[in-house]
Design a protein around this motif. Structure first.
Motif, PDB file in Angstrom:
ATOM      1  N   TYR A   1       0.868  -1.174   0.000  1.00 13.11           N
ATOM      2  CA  TYR A   1       0.000   0.000   0.000  1.00 13.11           C
ATOM      3  C   TYR A   1       0.902   1.221   0.000  1.00 13.11           C
ATOM      4  CZ  TYR A   1       1.066  -0.340   5.006  1.00 13.11           C
ATOM      5  OH  TYR A   1       1.716  -0.448   6.213  1.00 13.11           O
ATOM      6  N   SER A   2       0.366   2.341  -0.463  1.00  8.96           N
ATOM      7  CA  SER A   2       1.104   3.598  -0.368  1.00  8.96           C
ATOM      8  C   SER A   2       0.134   4.750  -0.236  1.00  8.96           C
ATOM      9  CB  SER A   2       2.084   3.778  -1.533  1.00  8.96           C
ATOM     10  OG  SER A   2       1.429   3.947  -2.764  1.00  8.96           O
ATOM     11  N   SER A   3       0.665   5.929   0.009  1.00  7.46           N
ATOM     12  CA  SER A   3      -0.122   7.080   0.406  1.00  7.46           C
ATOM     13  C   SER A   3      -1.144   7.510  -0.646  1.00  7.46           C
ATOM     14  CB  SER A   3       0.822   8.232   0.742  1.00  7.46           C
ATOM     15  OG  SER A   3       0.112   9.349   1.177  1.00  7.46           O
ATOM     16  N   GLU A   4      -0.671   7.947  -1.808  1.00  7.48           N
ATOM     17  CA  GLU A   4      -1.540   8.363  -2.916  1.00  7.48           C
ATOM     18  C   GLU A   4      -1.150   7.551  -4.149  1.00  7.48           C
ATOM     19  OE1 GLU A   4      -4.157  10.081  -3.241  1.00  7.48           O
ATOM     20  OE2 GLU A   4      -4.199  11.782  -1.869  1.00  7.48           O
ATOM     21  N   ASN A   5      -2.067   6.762  -4.669  1.00  7.23           N
ATOM     22  CA  ASN A   5      -1.740   5.864  -5.784  1.00  7.23           C
ATOM     23  C   ASN A   5      -2.220   6.373  -7.132  1.00  7.23           C
ATOM     24  OD1 ASN A   5      -0.838   4.397  -3.648  1.00  7.23           O
ATOM     25  ND2 ASN A   5      -1.982   2.545  -4.103  1.00  7.23           N
ATOM     26  N   SER A   6      -2.845   7.556  -7.167  1.00  9.74           N
ATOM     27  CA  SER A   6      -3.341   8.198  -8.375  1.00  9.74           C
ATOM     28  C   SER A   6      -4.440   7.358  -9.047  1.00  9.74           C
ATOM     29  CB  SER A   6      -2.177   8.483  -9.346  1.00  9.74           C
ATOM     30  OG  SER A   6      -2.565   9.431 -10.314  1.00  9.74           O
ATOM     31  N   ASP A   7      -4.808   7.704 -10.268  1.00 13.44           N
ATOM     32  CA  ASP A   7      -5.881   7.016 -11.001  1.00 13.44           C
ATOM     33  C   ASP A   7      -5.496   6.943 -12.473  1.00 13.44           C
ATOM     34  OD1 ASP A   7      -8.368   5.931 -11.724  1.00 13.44           O
ATOM     35  OD2 ASP A   7      -9.191   7.929 -12.114  1.00 13.44           O
ATOM     36  N   PRO A   8      -5.284   5.734 -13.017  1.00 11.39           N
ATOM     37  CA  PRO A   8      -5.329   4.454 -12.298  1.00 11.39           C
ATOM     38  C   PRO A   8      -4.086   4.259 -11.425  1.00 11.39           C
ATOM     39  CG  PRO A   8      -4.618   4.092 -14.557  1.00 11.39           C
ATOM     40  CD  PRO A   8      -4.945   5.559 -14.427  1.00 11.39           C
ATOM     41  N   THR A   9      -4.150   3.252 -10.554  1.00  7.49           N
ATOM     42  CA  THR A   9      -3.013   2.929  -9.694  1.00  7.49           C
ATOM     43  C   THR A   9      -1.928   2.271 -10.545  1.00  7.49           C
ATOM     44  OG1 THR A   9      -3.731   0.693  -9.127  1.00  7.49           O
ATOM     45  CG2 THR A   9      -4.628   2.495  -7.778  1.00  7.49           C
ATOM     46  N   GLU A  10      -0.775   2.028  -9.939  1.00  6.65           N
ATOM     47  CA  GLU A  10       0.339   1.375 -10.629  1.00  6.65           C
ATOM     48  C   GLU A  10      -0.099   0.053 -11.256  1.00  6.65           C
ATOM     49  OE1 GLU A  10       4.227   0.669 -12.030  1.00  6.65           O
ATOM     50  OE2 GLU A  10       3.339   2.518 -11.256  1.00  6.65           O
ATOM     51  N   TYR A  11      -1.025  -0.661 -10.614  1.00  2.11           N
ATOM     52  CA  TYR A  11      -1.495  -1.954 -11.131  1.00  2.11           C
ATOM     53  C   TYR A  11      -2.763  -1.839 -11.970  1.00  2.11           C
ATOM     54  CZ  TYR A  11       1.974  -4.400  -8.250  1.00  2.11           C
ATOM     55  OH  TYR A  11       3.142  -4.871  -7.695  1.00  2.11           O
ATOM     56  N   GLY A  12      -3.109  -0.599 -12.374  1.00  3.92           N
ATOM     57  CA  GLY A  12      -4.215  -0.418 -13.308  1.00  3.92           C
ATOM     58  C   GLY A  12      -5.603  -0.407 -12.698  1.00  3.92           C
ATOM     59  N   VAL A  13      -5.692  -0.281 -11.383  1.00 11.80           N
ATOM     60  CA  VAL A  13      -7.002  -0.216 -10.732  1.00 11.80           C
ATOM     61  C   VAL A  13      -7.571   1.192 -10.909  1.00 11.80           C
ATOM     62  CG1 VAL A  13      -8.216  -0.303  -8.508  1.00 11.80           C
ATOM     63  CG2 VAL A  13      -6.456  -2.011  -9.047  1.00 11.80           C
ATOM     64  N   SER A  14      -8.806   1.269 -11.406  1.00  9.89           N
ATOM     65  CA  SER A  14      -9.485   2.558 -11.555  1.00  9.89           C
ATOM     66  C   SER A  14      -9.841   3.090 -10.173  1.00  9.89           C
ATOM     67  CB  SER A  14     -10.762   2.365 -12.385  1.00  9.89           C
ATOM     68  OG  SER A  14     -11.522   3.552 -12.366  1.00  9.89           O
ATOM     69  N   ASP A  15      -9.426   4.326  -9.890  1.00  6.45           N
ATOM     70  CA  ASP A  15      -9.650   4.890  -8.563  1.00  6.45           C
ATOM     71  C   ASP A  15     -10.132   6.337  -8.694  1.00  6.45           C
ATOM     72  OD1 ASP A  15      -9.804   4.502  -5.865  1.00  6.45           O
ATOM     73  OD2 ASP A  15      -7.653   4.501  -5.495  1.00  6.45           O
ATOM     74  N   PRO A  16     -11.415   6.519  -9.055  1.00  4.49           N
ATOM     75  CA  PRO A  16     -11.921   7.862  -9.354  1.00  4.49           C
ATOM     76  C   PRO A  16     -11.776   8.867  -8.215  1.00  4.49           C
ATOM     77  CG  PRO A  16     -13.719   6.260  -9.252  1.00  4.49           C
ATOM     78  CD  PRO A  16     -12.439   5.485  -9.248  1.00  4.49           C
ATOM     79  N   HIS A  17     -11.807   8.411  -6.957  1.00  6.41           N
ATOM     80  CA  HIS A  17     -11.639   9.343  -5.842  1.00  6.41           C
ATOM     81  C   HIS A  17     -10.204   9.858  -5.739  1.00  6.41           C
ATOM     82  CE1 HIS A  17     -15.654   9.201  -4.384  1.00  6.41           C
ATOM     83  NE2 HIS A  17     -15.609   7.955  -3.973  1.00  6.41           N
ATOM     84  N   CYS A  18      -9.300   9.255  -6.509  1.00 11.54           N
ATOM     85  CA  CYS A  18      -7.898   9.684  -6.474  1.00 11.54           C
ATOM     86  C   CYS A  18      -7.489  10.355  -7.778  1.00 11.54           C
ATOM     87  CB  CYS A  18      -7.007   8.490  -6.155  1.00 11.54           C
ATOM     88  SG  CYS A  18      -7.365   7.773  -4.527  1.00 11.54           S
ATOM     89  N   THR A  19      -8.437  10.592  -8.686  1.00 12.08           N
ATOM     90  CA  THR A  19      -8.156  11.278  -9.944  1.00 12.08           C
ATOM     91  C   THR A  19      -7.576  12.651  -9.661  1.00 12.08           C
ATOM     92  OG1 THR A  19      -9.957  10.111 -11.036  1.00 12.08           O
ATOM     93  CG2 THR A  19      -9.155  12.105 -12.110  1.00 12.08           C
ATOM     94  N   GLY A  20      -6.474  12.963 -10.327  1.00 11.38           N
ATOM     95  CA  GLY A  20      -5.867  14.276 -10.176  1.00 11.38           C
ATOM     96  C   GLY A  20      -4.905  14.392  -9.009  1.00 11.38           C
ATOM     97  N   THR A  21      -4.817  13.349  -8.186  1.00 12.42           N
ATOM     98  CA  THR A  21      -3.858  13.395  -7.084  1.00 12.42           C
ATOM     99  C   THR A  21      -2.502  12.946  -7.602  1.00 12.42           C
ATOM    100  OG1 THR A  21      -4.380  11.132  -6.371  1.00 12.42           O
ATOM    101  CG2 THR A  21      -5.602  12.928  -5.307  1.00 12.42           C
ATOM    102  N   GLU A  22      -1.469  13.596  -7.151  1.00 15.88           N
ATOM    103  CA  GLU A  22      -0.115  13.208  -7.535  1.00 15.88           C
ATOM    104  C   GLU A  22       0.278  11.969  -6.746  1.00 15.88           C
ATOM    105  OE1 GLU A  22       4.347  15.158  -7.614  1.00 15.88           O
ATOM    106  OE2 GLU A  22       2.595  16.487  -7.600  1.00 15.88           O
ATOM    107  N   ARG A  23       0.858  10.986  -7.441  1.00 16.44           N
ATOM    108  CA  ARG A  23       1.268   9.756  -6.765  1.00 16.44           C
ATOM    109  C   ARG A  23       2.303  10.083  -5.690  1.00 16.44           C
ATOM    110  NH1 ARG A  23       2.379   4.750 -10.543  1.00 16.44           N
ATOM    111  NH2 ARG A  23       0.166   5.061 -10.779  1.00 16.44           N
TER     112      ARG A  23
END
Length: 192
Positions: free
Chosen positions: A124-146
Motif C-alpha cells: 500500500y502507499s499514500s496516494e496511488n493516483s488514477d489508475p493505480t500502478e497496477y491499473g485499478v481505476s480509482d476515481p476518488h484519487c483522480t488528479g492526485t499526484e502519486r
C-alpha cells in the motif's frame, strides 16, 4: 502459528522487527524486537494511517498491514535477523498505539487478504493516483499526484471511499487487490 484449514499459510503469533531506525546502515545493525503479532499490527496502523480518519478506513488498513506482515513471516522474513523493519522499507512501526488503531485491529481479528488460498503481498502507499500502478481505476484519487510506489491499497483512497461512499473494508480490499478476498475470522483458533 495455527493454519486455517482452507488456506496454505500460517497465522503468525509473533513477529521479529529490526529497529532499522535505531541501527546503522548495515543490514540488521541495531536491535531486533520480537512481539505479539496483533500488537505489531495495531502499532503499525497507528503510524501508517491518520487516526482521525473514518474507522472503516482503519479496518481496511489493519487487514492490509496484517496481510503484508504475515506474508513476510511466512516467507521466512525480509532480513536475516527479522521478518520486517520499523521503517517504510517494510511498514512504519513505533512503540505506541492509538485507541482507534486498537479498535480496528480487534474488529478485523483473523482477517487476511487471500488469493487462491495464499496470503497476498499486500503493498500500500499514500496516494496511488488514477489508475493505480497496477491499473485499478480509482476515481476518488483522480488528479492526485502519486506519493509512494502506487501499488496495492491507496491509504488516502481508503479514507475517501469510506467518507464519500460508505464502502466497507472488505469492498476496499477487493477494489485494491483485484481477484483477492478477505478471509473470515479465526479468533477461536487464535485464542486457543
Amino acid at each position: 502459528g495455527p493454519r486455517p484449514d482452507e488456506y496454505d499459510f500460517d497465522v503468525p503469533v509473533t513477529i521479529r522487527i529490526w529497529r532499522r531506525s535505531e541501527g546503522g546502515s548495515a543490514s540488521c545493525e541495531g536491535p531486533v524486537d520480537e512481539l505479539d503479532f496483533e500488537t505489531y499490527v495495531a502499532r503499525v496502523l497507528a503510524h501508517e494511517w491518520y487516526m482521525s480518519w473514518n474507522g472503516e478506513s482503519h479496518k481496511a488498513g489493519a487487514i492490509a498491514i496484517r496481510s503484508y506482515a504475515a506474508w513476510w513471516v511466512n516467507a521466512g522474513g525480509k532480513y536475516d535477523c527479522a521478518d520486517v523493519c520499523d521503517t517504510t522499507y517494510t511498514q512504519a512501526y513505533g512503540d505506541d498505539s492509538h485507541v482507534n488503531a486498537d479498535i480496528a485491529v480487534e474488529a478485523t481479528l483473523g482477517q487476511f487478504i487471500v488469493d487462491d488460498g495464499s496470503v497476498v503481498f499486500a503493498e500500500y502507499s499514500s496516494e496511488n493516483s488514477d489508475p493505480t500502478e497496477y491499473g485499478v481505476s480509482d476515481p476518488h484519487c483522480t488528479g492526485t499526484e502519486r506519493y509512494g510506489h502506487g501499488r496495492g491499497m491507496c491509504q488516502f483512497g481508503t479514507m475517501r471511499w469510506a467518507d464519500y461512499d460508505s464502502k466497507s473494508p472488505e469492498w476496499m480490499v477487493e477494489h485494491y487487490y483485484p481477484g483477492a478476498s478477505v478471509t473470515g475470522s479465526f479468533a477461536g483458533v487464535l485464542e486457543g
